[in-house]
Write a protein that holds these residues in place. Structure first.
Motif, PDB file in Angstrom:
ATOM      1  N   ALA A  13      -6.473   5.647 132.677  1.00 21.99           N
ATOM      2  CA  ALA A  13      -5.875   6.095 133.939  1.00 21.99           C
ATOM      3  C   ALA A  13      -5.112   7.399 133.733  1.00 21.99           C
ATOM      4  N   LEU A  14      -4.391   7.517 132.619  1.00 15.12           N
ATOM      5  CA  LEU A  14      -3.632   8.752 132.366  1.00 15.12           C
ATOM      6  C   LEU A  14      -4.580   9.949 132.220  1.00 15.12           C
ATOM      7  N   LYS A  15      -5.690   9.725 131.500  1.00 20.27           N
ATOM      8  CA  LYS A  15      -6.639  10.838 131.313  1.00 20.27           C
ATOM      9  C   LYS A  15      -7.141  11.325 132.665  1.00 20.27           C
ATOM     10  N   GLY A  47      -7.073  21.170 123.998  1.00 14.79           N
ATOM     11  CA  GLY A  47      -7.016  20.593 125.348  1.00 14.79           C
ATOM     12  C   GLY A  47      -5.675  19.899 125.525  1.00 14.79           C
ATOM     13  N   VAL A  48      -5.059  20.122 126.684  1.00 20.58           N
ATOM     14  CA  VAL A  48      -3.752  19.491 126.914  1.00 20.58           C
ATOM     15  C   VAL A  48      -3.893  17.964 126.933  1.00 20.58           C
ATOM     16  N   ALA A  49      -5.032  17.486 127.438  1.00 18.19           N
ATOM     17  CA  ALA A  49      -5.251  16.033 127.442  1.00 18.19           C
ATOM     18  C   ALA A  49      -5.624  15.595 126.029  1.00 18.19           C
ATOM     19  N   ALA A  50      -4.820  14.723 125.469  1.00 18.63           N
ATOM     20  CA  ALA A  50      -5.076  14.278 124.091  1.00 18.63           C
ATOM     21  C   ALA A  50      -6.281  13.345 124.055  1.00 18.63           C
ATOM     22  N   THR A  51      -7.204  13.614 123.160  1.00 17.09           N
ATOM     23  CA  THR A  51      -8.384  12.742 123.016  1.00 17.09           C
ATOM     24  C   THR A  51      -8.547  12.345 121.551  1.00 17.09           C
ATOM     25  N   GLY A  78       7.953   6.734 114.693  1.00 16.82           N
ATOM     26  CA  GLY A  78       7.877   7.744 115.752  1.00 16.82           C
ATOM     27  C   GLY A  78       6.441   8.255 115.797  1.00 16.82           C
ATOM     28  N   VAL A  79       5.872   8.320 117.002  1.00 16.55           N
ATOM     29  CA  VAL A  79       4.487   8.778 117.130  1.00 16.55           C
ATOM     30  C   VAL A  79       4.466  10.007 118.026  1.00 16.55           C
ATOM     31  N   SER A  80       3.954  11.096 117.507  1.00 19.36           N
ATOM     32  CA  SER A  80       3.880  12.312 118.315  1.00 19.36           C
ATOM     33  C   SER A  80       2.794  13.219 117.761  1.00 19.36           C
ATOM     34  N   GLN A  81       1.818  13.487 118.584  1.00 18.17           N
ATOM     35  CA  GLN A  81       0.751  14.399 118.181  1.00 18.17           C
ATOM     36  C   GLN A  81       1.329  15.718 117.731  1.00 18.17           C
ATOM     37  N   SER A  82       2.147  16.307 118.607  1.00 22.98           N
ATOM     38  CA  SER A  82       2.659  17.661 118.353  1.00 22.98           C
ATOM     39  C   SER A  82       3.792  17.667 117.338  1.00 22.98           C
ATOM     40  N   GLY A  83       4.491  16.560 117.248  1.00 24.74           N
ATOM     41  CA  GLY A  83       5.687  16.514 116.396  1.00 24.74           C
ATOM     42  C   GLY A  83       6.829  17.329 116.984  1.00 24.74           C
ATOM     43  N   GLU A  84       6.695  17.763 118.241  1.00 23.94           N
ATOM     44  CA  GLU A  84       7.723  18.601 118.858  1.00 23.94           C
ATOM     45  C   GLU A  84       8.265  18.011 120.147  1.00 23.94           C
ATOM     46  N   THR A  85       7.854  16.805 120.510  1.00 27.02           N
ATOM     47  CA  THR A  85       8.285  16.232 121.783  1.00 27.02           C
ATOM     48  C   THR A  85       9.792  15.960 121.744  1.00 27.02           C
ATOM     49  N   ALA A  86      10.519  16.619 122.629  1.00 29.20           N
ATOM     50  CA  ALA A  86      11.986  16.568 122.575  1.00 29.20           C
ATOM     51  C   ALA A  86      12.505  15.136 122.703  1.00 29.20           C
ATOM     52  N   ALA A  96       7.640   6.579 121.348  1.00 27.26           N
ATOM     53  CA  ALA A  96       6.612   7.592 121.649  1.00 27.26           C
ATOM     54  C   ALA A  96       6.597   7.894 123.141  1.00 27.26           C
ATOM     55  N   CYS A  97       5.820   8.895 123.511  1.00 29.66           N
ATOM     56  CA  CYS A  97       5.662   9.271 124.925  1.00 29.66           C
ATOM     57  C   CYS A  97       4.171   9.392 125.256  1.00 29.66           C
ATOM     58  N   GLY A  98       3.861   9.221 126.529  1.00 30.10           N
ATOM     59  CA  GLY A  98       2.528   9.520 127.049  1.00 30.10           C
ATOM     60  C   GLY A  98       1.418   8.820 126.281  1.00 30.10           C
ATOM     61  N   THR A  99       0.414   9.620 125.952  1.00 32.42           N
ATOM     62  CA  THR A  99      -0.738   9.081 125.235  1.00 32.42           C
ATOM     63  C   THR A  99      -0.324   8.463 123.906  1.00 32.42           C
ATOM     64  N   SER A 100       0.634   9.094 123.230  1.00 37.68           N
ATOM     65  CA  SER A 100       1.087   8.546 121.942  1.00 37.68           C
ATOM     66  C   SER A 100       1.657   7.146 122.139  1.00 37.68           C
ATOM     67  N   LYS A 158      -5.821  10.951 135.695  1.00 41.72           N
ATOM     68  CA  LYS A 158      -4.752  11.589 136.494  1.00 41.72           C
ATOM     69  C   LYS A 158      -4.506  13.009 136.040  1.00 41.72           C
ATOM     70  N   GLU A 159      -4.303  13.171 134.724  1.00 36.45           N
ATOM     71  CA  GLU A 159      -3.764  14.456 134.278  1.00 36.45           C
ATOM     72  C   GLU A 159      -4.746  15.605 134.385  1.00 36.45           C
ATOM     73  N   ILE A 160      -6.059  15.306 134.313  1.00 37.23           N
ATOM     74  CA  ILE A 160      -6.975  16.459 134.398  1.00 37.23           C
ATOM     75  C   ILE A 160      -7.707  16.557 135.725  1.00 37.23           C
ATOM     76  N   ALA A 162       1.918  20.754 129.794  1.00 37.76           N
ATOM     77  CA  ALA A 162       1.920  21.590 128.596  1.00 37.76           C
ATOM     78  C   ALA A 162       1.624  20.679 127.423  1.00 37.76           C
ATOM     79  N   LYS A 163       1.044  21.250 126.401  1.00 38.73           N
ATOM     80  CA  LYS A 163       0.624  20.431 125.259  1.00 38.73           C
ATOM     81  C   LYS A 163       1.822  19.873 124.496  1.00 38.73           C
ATOM     82  N   SER A 164       2.883  20.649 124.462  1.00 40.28           N
ATOM     83  CA  SER A 164       4.045  20.256 123.678  1.00 40.28           C
ATOM     84  C   SER A 164       5.224  20.166 124.636  1.00 40.28           C
ATOM     85  N   VAL A 165       5.822  19.000 124.780  1.00 41.28           N
ATOM     86  CA  VAL A 165       6.849  18.834 125.809  1.00 41.28           C
ATOM     87  C   VAL A 165       8.222  18.912 125.140  1.00 41.28           C
ATOM     88  N   THR A 166       8.726  20.129 125.036  1.00 37.00           N
ATOM     89  CA  THR A 166       9.933  20.344 124.231  1.00 37.00           C
ATOM     90  C   THR A 166      11.221  20.347 125.047  1.00 37.00           C
TER      91      THR A 166
HETATM   92  C1  AGP Z   1      -1.621  13.497 126.607  1.00 33.04           C
HETATM   93  O1  AGP Z   1      -2.866  13.588 127.218  1.00 33.04           O
HETATM   94  C2  AGP Z   1      -0.536  13.977 127.417  1.00 33.04           C
HETATM   95  N1  AGP Z   1      -0.752  15.342 127.757  1.00 33.04           N
HETATM   96  C3  AGP Z   1       0.899  13.612 127.061  1.00 33.04           C
HETATM   97  O2  AGP Z   1       1.102  12.355 127.638  1.00 33.04           O
HETATM   98  C4  AGP Z   1       1.334  13.525 125.591  1.00 33.04           C
HETATM   99  O3  AGP Z   1       0.683  12.474 124.956  1.00 33.04           O
HETATM  100  C5  AGP Z   1       2.858  13.338 125.525  1.00 33.04           C
HETATM  101  O4  AGP Z   1       3.478  14.447 126.090  1.00 33.04           O
HETATM  102  C6  AGP Z   1       3.362  13.116 124.116  1.00 33.04           C
HETATM  103  O5  AGP Z   1       3.047  14.187 123.293  1.00 33.04           O
HETATM  104  P1  AGP Z   1       3.178  14.094 121.722  1.00 33.04           P
HETATM  105  O6  AGP Z   1       2.164  13.113 121.251  1.00 33.04           O
HETATM  106  O7  AGP Z   1       2.913  15.480 121.233  1.00 33.04           O
HETATM  107  O8  AGP Z   1       4.551  13.627 121.408  1.00 33.04           O
END
Ligand code: AGP
Length: 631
Positions: free
Chosen positions: A508-510, A421-425, A360-368, A314-318, A512-514, A625-629
């Motif tokens: 800390a991530l929350k 919101g770009v910041a995942a909550t 695999g953990v991804s909110q968007s399901g699109e994280t490259a 996973a990445c970031g918040t995930s 920083k990012e906002i 960006a919300k989806s990091v593709t």
């Molecule tokens: C969350 O607040 C972030 N904007 C970011 O870290 C995000 O969690 C990360 O890019 C992973 O995204 P995903 O869950 O859609 O894969």
């Protein structure tokens, strides 16, 4: 990252494009642009602006661009600053080919050098601009073969060009030579075609399509398609025509509304009691015969019985949710579990181990990064040949129709509803719940906990919704007041231990990012090994102290910070030991296992209020960006 919309049909393109881009702005908001084939002159009319989509809308408000075929883009800058010249669409020197792209063309510099030697003048610093020039060059070559000016010729030209591109892309191309055609293609970046009434609308994500139709054709990796008002032709990378049935969008996209909240992020923090209720309703079932609770999954879980270890990507918040998950899976369910940054896993995977579950953990399901890491894991396990190395996969996502949703067949849909919101909550919260579900399921099948212990945890989870409501009521105002005192700070340290260490990282991530305030999370016991050097009265410390295994240790670590004059904020219930805190954000007493689900709420509220107090764009923070593709 970057949002693409493209349309061909009988309806006016401009409103369709702007509406679609509005739904994709979460993918990037550095600049925006559209290009439309003028219905009378058949020329390409292009309009681009720097900054958010509203600038483009304002710029176009007085303009009427007649035309039913067009492309649009909202950009998250990779190559080249967020300036008009770098905004998409990019157009070739003759002004007849326009391209929007998402992704990164890794060999663009070589291609650019060659084109420049041929006398092509570039107008931007982007990687994308090579594409329209290459397509135009290809169209010139094809014209010598006396091919007709039509969509099929454009299709051939684009296909020839993309075979020279390295990297990832989703792209849409217009050519004034075939004024009702659109060619779209993808490699490792999402693209979905919606079948509307009288139009085909192609976009990076479903929200841009949902207003027009719920019938979609997702384009598969390496496919290219020609769209005209009369139909769609899809080809794979071997140039084989593909035939498949369209599918329905699973959920009609909810109305995306801020209600009375100032920002989506605050609304989404407030959605969390409902997120918990939904999860309990969707995933927890009581066996009417023995009264025992079980976790209900929409897939056959038999394969989990042979699992001996788990790897989570996973990445970031995930990733922070995955770290809480890993703690639960090891300490509660007794299964060795490792968490990996997807971006690292792909290039330095752990040795292949047998009977492994990959999550695999991804909110968007699109994280490259996550898509690529899962893909790599599927491939290397499939070629290992031995049954015990076979890929066993689960994906935890909020978008079951996404690329990861299609890549992995066992999906745990976190059902959090669209998060703007770009910041995942709330999606972080829902990901956490998914891990509690998995931990309970594994504890049951592996017998790592007694039925009583499992029941205790489930009882605590069932109690969550009113506790969360209470937390929100208590802490919204108090964190607003705290934000008033702290909005000007430069550094904040977050401390947590055990199951709450990832919560310190997420807090800390929350922040920083906002709020753009430097913040770092540490395991509390690690502070004395270096980070303590940062502490003085200007650096507040936020310490998560949940009663349980490590409570006394966390309090001692907080003492060490206090001795260095740091202002101490505690995230803890009111109990012996917590009088040490200069400010206590009170948390209801709970079992330590579920404490992350409560501790995260005041941290989200505090970050939100600090950023709002600083007058920042909470929902669309800079550079994100919300989806990091892109990788
Ligand atoms: C969350 O607040 C972030 N904007 C970011 O870290 C995000 O969690 C990360 O890019 C992973 O995204 P995903 O869950 O859609 O894969």
């Amino acid at each position: 990252m970057c949002g693409i919309v493209a349309v061909t049909g009988y309806k006016k393109a401009l409103p369709l494009l702007l509406n679609g881009l509005g739904k994709l702005e979460y993918r990037g908001y550095d600049s925006a642009g559209i290009a439309i084939i003028h219905s009378e002159t058949k020329n390409i009319v292009c309009n681009k602006t720097e900054g958010k989509l509203k600038n483009l809308i304002n710029n176009l408000s007085e303009k009427n661009i007649p035309g039913t075929v067009g492309i649009g883009h909202t950009r998250w800058a990779t190559h080249g600053k967020p300036e008009v010249k770098n905004a998409h669409p990019h157009i070739d020197s003759s002004g007849t080919v326009a391209v929007v792209q998402n992704g990164i063309i890794e060999n663009f510099q070589d291609l650019k050098n060659k084109l420049q030697k041929e006398g092509i003048i570039f107008n931007s610093d982007t990687d994308t601009e090579v594409i329209p020039h290459l397509i135009q060059r290809e169209l010139n070559t094809l014209s010598k073969l006396k091919l007709e000016n039509n969509g099929s010729t454009l299709l051939v030209a684009v296909r020839n060009v993309i075979s020279d591109l390295e990297g990832s892309y989703a792209l849409a191309v217009l050519w004034s030579g075939a004024p009702s055609s659109l060619v779209v293609a993808r490699r490792q970046a999402p693209l979905i075609i919606g079948l509307g009434e009288g139009e085909f609308i192609c976009a990076s994500d479903t929200p841009a399509i949902a207003n027009f139709t719920n019938i979609i054709l997702p384009l598969e990796d390496e496919e290219i398609a020609l769209l005209t008002p009369l139909g769609i032709e899809i080809y794979d990378s071997n140039n084989e025509r593909q035939y498949r049935n369209p599918v329905s969008l699973k959920v009609s996209e909810q109305v995306i509304d801020k209600m009375n909240f100032k920002h989506f992020m605050l609304k989404e923090i407030y959605d969390q009691p409902d997120t918990a209720k939904n999860w309990l309703e969707n995933y927890l079932i009581k066996n009417s015969e023995n009264g025992q609770y079980q976790i209900k999954y929409p897939f056959d879980t038999k394969f989990l019985e042979s699992i001996a270890r788990i790897e989570i990507i996973a990445c970031g918040t995930s990733k922070h949710a995955a770290m809480v998950g890993s703690f639960l899976l090891e300490q509660f369910s007794g299964i060795p579990t490792n968490v990996y940054y997807a971006s690292e896993f792909r290039y330095s995977p752990p040795p292949l181990l047998p009977n492994t579950l990959t999550i695999g953990v991804s909110q968007s399901g699109e994280t490259a990064d996550t898509i690529a890491a899962i893909d790599m894991e599927i491939k290397r396990r499939s070629i290992a040949g031995d049954e015990k190395f076979r890929p066993n996969l689960i994906a935890i996502t909020n978008r079951s129709e996404s690329s990861i949703g299609r890549q992995v067949s066992n999906i745990i849909d976190i059902c959090a509803g669209i998060e703007v919101g770009v910041a995942a909550t709330k999606t972080f919260f829902a990901q956490l719940l998914s891990f509690y579900g998995l931990a309970i399921h594994f504890a049951q099948i592996k017998g790592s906990q007694s039925p009583d212990e499992i029941k205790k945890l489930i009882t605590e989870l069932i109690k969550l919704p009113p506790l969360l409501e209470d937390l929100l009521e208590k802490h919204d105002q108090s964190s607003e007041k705290l934000a008033h005192d702290f909005f000007n700070i430069k550094d904040v340290i977050f401390l947590g231990r055990g199951i709450n260490y990832p919560i310190a990282l997420e807090g800390a991530l929350k922040l920083k990012e906002i709020s753009y305030i430097h913040a770092a999370g540490y395991p509390a016991g690690e502070m004395k090994h270096g980070p303590i050097a940062l502490l003085d009265k200007k650096v507040p410390v936020i310490s998560i102290a949940s009663p349980g295994e490590v409570f006394d240790k966390v309090i001692s670590n907080a003492q060490e910070a206090k001795a260095r004059d740091s202002y101490l904020i505690g995230i803890a219930p009111e109990c012996n030991g917590t009088e040490i805190f200069d400010y206590l954000m009170k948390i209801p007493s709970s079992n330590e296992w579920v404490s992350p689900l409560l501790n995260i709420v005041p941290l989200q509220l505090l970050s939100y209020h600090i950023a709002a107090h600083r007058g920042l764009d909470v929902d669309q923070p800079r550079n994100l960006a919300k989806s990091v593709t892109v990788e």
